[in-house]
Design an enzyme around this catalytic site. Structure first.
Site, PDB file in Angstrom:
ATOM      1  CD  GLU A  59     -10.956  -2.289  -8.133  1.00 25.22           C
ATOM      2  OE1 GLU A  59     -12.112  -1.993  -7.762  1.00 25.22           O
ATOM      3  OE2 GLU A  59      -9.947  -2.117  -7.412  1.00 25.22           O
TER       4      GLU A  59
ATOM      5  CD  GLU B 181      -3.055  -1.066   0.262  1.00 19.26           C
ATOM      6  OE1 GLU B 181      -3.128  -0.089  -0.498  1.00 19.26           O
ATOM      7  OE2 GLU B 181      -3.858  -2.023   0.228  1.00 19.26           O
TER       8      GLU B 181
ATOM      9  NE  ARG C  35      -3.932   2.593  -0.766  1.00 14.41           N
ATOM     10  CZ  ARG C  35      -5.209   2.516  -0.414  1.00 14.41           C
ATOM     11  NH1 ARG C  35      -5.850   3.586  -0.024  1.00 14.41           N
ATOM     12  NH2 ARG C  35      -5.842   1.364  -0.431  1.00 14.41           N
TER      13      ARG C  35
ATOM     14  CG  ASP D  76      -5.774  -7.520  -7.404  1.00 17.52           C
ATOM     15  OD1 ASP D  76      -4.689  -7.724  -6.848  1.00 17.52           O
ATOM     16  OD2 ASP D  76      -6.687  -6.837  -6.881  1.00 17.52           O
TER      17      ASP D  76
HETATM   18  C1  DMJ Z   1      -6.512   0.047  -5.033  1.00 16.62           C
HETATM   19  O1  DMJ Z   1      -5.778   0.419  -3.925  1.00 16.62           O
HETATM   20  C2  DMJ Z   1      -5.655  -0.598  -6.077  1.00 16.62           C
HETATM   21  O2  DMJ Z   1      -6.304  -0.543  -7.304  1.00 16.62           O
HETATM   22  C3  DMJ Z   1      -5.308  -2.024  -5.752  1.00 16.62           C
HETATM   23  O3  DMJ Z   1      -4.573  -2.670  -6.772  1.00 16.62           O
HETATM   24  C4  DMJ Z   1      -6.550  -2.828  -5.484  1.00 16.62           C
HETATM   25  N1  DMJ Z   1      -7.499  -2.186  -4.632  1.00 16.62           N
HETATM   26  C5  DMJ Z   1      -7.661  -0.783  -4.538  1.00 16.62           C
HETATM   27  C6  DMJ Z   1      -8.964  -0.222  -5.020  1.00 16.62           C
HETATM   28  O4  DMJ Z   1     -10.043  -1.041  -4.990  1.00 16.62           O
END
Ligand code: DMJ
Length: 441
Positions: A338, A71, A75, A204
């Site tokens: 998404e 994270e 971010r 993912d």
């Molecule tokens: C985001 O922080 C990013 O896209 C991450 O890869 C997956 N989840 C969240 C948003 O849903």
């Protein structure tokens, strides 16, 4: 925030959000840093200057506490890098590098596969308590590549690139069951810990970063392309299914048994597959574009079948249900990006008007059900129009959801897909169009 605990509850974090700083290691201002590039792109000059001032004067990196490597990277590091590339302001470069350095001790493991949690002050790292047998998570250690190559590029220090290239080596060595990548890997042995495969939470963005590594390298990183192609082929063979009602979806795989469920998180894959289709051999291109369109259509159905026209956290294709949540605990919407992310890619790559129409439906639904006095809030149940807000505006709402919606209605040359790749938090990083050898590959 009232969310139940467990892996994949939101993003990859159990029981926590960066807003309550229990995963940011004490770093403050997630929303400010995550929103910098959105403010800049939207030409909100006053707000951008205010955010920049906060980064200059108040963004303190000397903190102690439990931080999620993943994270913080997507971010904060991603947000700062994008802000630097868009504006050329030195402060963003400096802070990104300083923070990047603080993440390095997480890689001190027998295999070099980083652990998921790090104390930014002491450099001590450990695995998430909920992760199977001290394992690291595919979507976490597999979602560092783009940012770390830029950290090496901007610092002239190869260490960042070396760390992520080593992750590749470990992944290439380990045997893949049916060609699939399970979600949990031991940082000690370099072997899989469980055979659970998902293109949603826990898996993912690993796949996303393979195709984007290829694109960011200006199509030179052929290893990433090969890994992406092989992974997608295995996913299609084993996980892609069609429901009785004709909806294409990507199921989850638990040691060979399919769970006919798709998480909201997995809906990014429509956009990813469309982006990758452009790169596929001529005879496969149309096939992948159709697959991307079908998955995006299914994700749109998960929105269209709810009373709020916003989609649930997960939807299922079993017990007579199609594209709807069947469990109470999966009915919430936390402002995730998404689905609109896929609309944006599909729009840019096909210019079919339906993607803008679907995006506009989301704009209206957000205004109607999520707008609150101080901003926007997640909702607890997408199947009721009686508002039940969760009192939380996730930082990815400004970083991703609103940015992708804005780009969906912009001209194609606003952050053109030819010149930029978006990290998994929608922070644009430049494609390396130079011929310089070895850089950004
Ligand atoms: C985001 O922080 C990013 O896209 C991450 O890869 C997956 N989840 C969240 C948003 O849903």
């Amino acid at each position: 925030m009232e969310l139940s605990c467990g892996p994949g509850v939101w993003g990859h974090l159990p029981c926590a959000s960066l807003q309550d700083s229990s995963a940011s290691g004490g770093l403050r201002g997630a929303t400010v840093v995550d929103a910098l590039d959105t403010l800049y792109i939207m030409e909100l000059e006053e707000e951008f200057q205010e955010a920049k001032k906060w980064v200059e004067e108040s963004f303190d990196l000397n903190v102690n506490g439990e931080a999620s490597l993943f994270e913080v990277n997507i971010r904060y590091v991603g947000g700062l890098l994008a802000a630097y590339y868009l504006t050329g302001e030195e402060v963003f470069r400096r802070k990104a590098l300083e923070l990047g350095e603080k993440l390095l001790p997480a890689f001190n493991t027998p295999t070099g596969i980083p652990r998921g949690v790090i104390n930014l002050g002491s450099g001590m790292s450990w695995s998430w308590g909920w992760a199977s047998a001290g394992s690291s998570i595919l979507a976490e250690f597999g979602t560092l590549h783009l940012e770390f190559l830029h950290l090496s590029e901007l610092s002239g220090n190869p260490v960042f690139a070396e760390k992520v290239m080593n992750i590749r080596r470990v992944l290439n060595r380990v045997e893949k069951p049916q060609g699939l990548y399970p979600n949990f890997l031991s940082p000690v042995t370099g072997n899989w810990v469980q055979h659970h495969v998902s293109i949603g939470g826990l898996g993912d963005s690993f796949y996303e970063y393979l195709i984007k590594s290829w694109l960011m390298s200006d199509r030179k990183d052929s290893e990433a392309k090969r890994m992406y192609d092989e992974a997608l082929e295995a996913i299609e063979k084993h996980l892609v299914k069609k429901s009785a009602g004709g909806l294409t979806y990507i199921a989850e795989w638990r040691g060979g048994i399919l769970d006919h469920k798709m998480g909201h998180l997995a809906c990014f894959s429509g956009g990813m597959i469309a982006l990758g289709a452009e790169q596929a051999a001529a005879e496969r291109r149309q096939h992948y574009m159709s697959l991307a369109a079908e998955i995006t259509h299914t994700c749109h159905e998960s929105y269209a079948r709810s009373d709020t026209k916003l989609g649930p956290e997960a939807f299922r294709f079993d017990a007579g249900s199609e594209a709807m949540a069947t469990r109470l605990s999966e009915r919430y919407y936390i402002l995730r990006p998404e689905v609109v992310e896929s609309y944006m890619y599909l729009w840019r790559l096909t210019h079919e008007p339906k993607y803008r129409q679907w995006g506009w439906e989301v704009v209206k639904a957000l205004e109607k059900h999520c707008r609150v006095e101080a901003g926007f809030s997640g909702i607890r149940d997408v199947y009721t129009t009686t508002p039940s807000h969760d009192n939380m505006q996730q930082s990815f709402f400004l970083a991703e959801t609103l940015k992708y919606l804005y780009l969906l209605f912009s001209e194609d040359d606003v952050l053109s897909l030819h010149d930029w790749v978006f990290n998994t938090e929608a922070h644009p990083l430049p494609v390396n169009h130079t011929d310089s050898k070895g850089s950004l590959q």
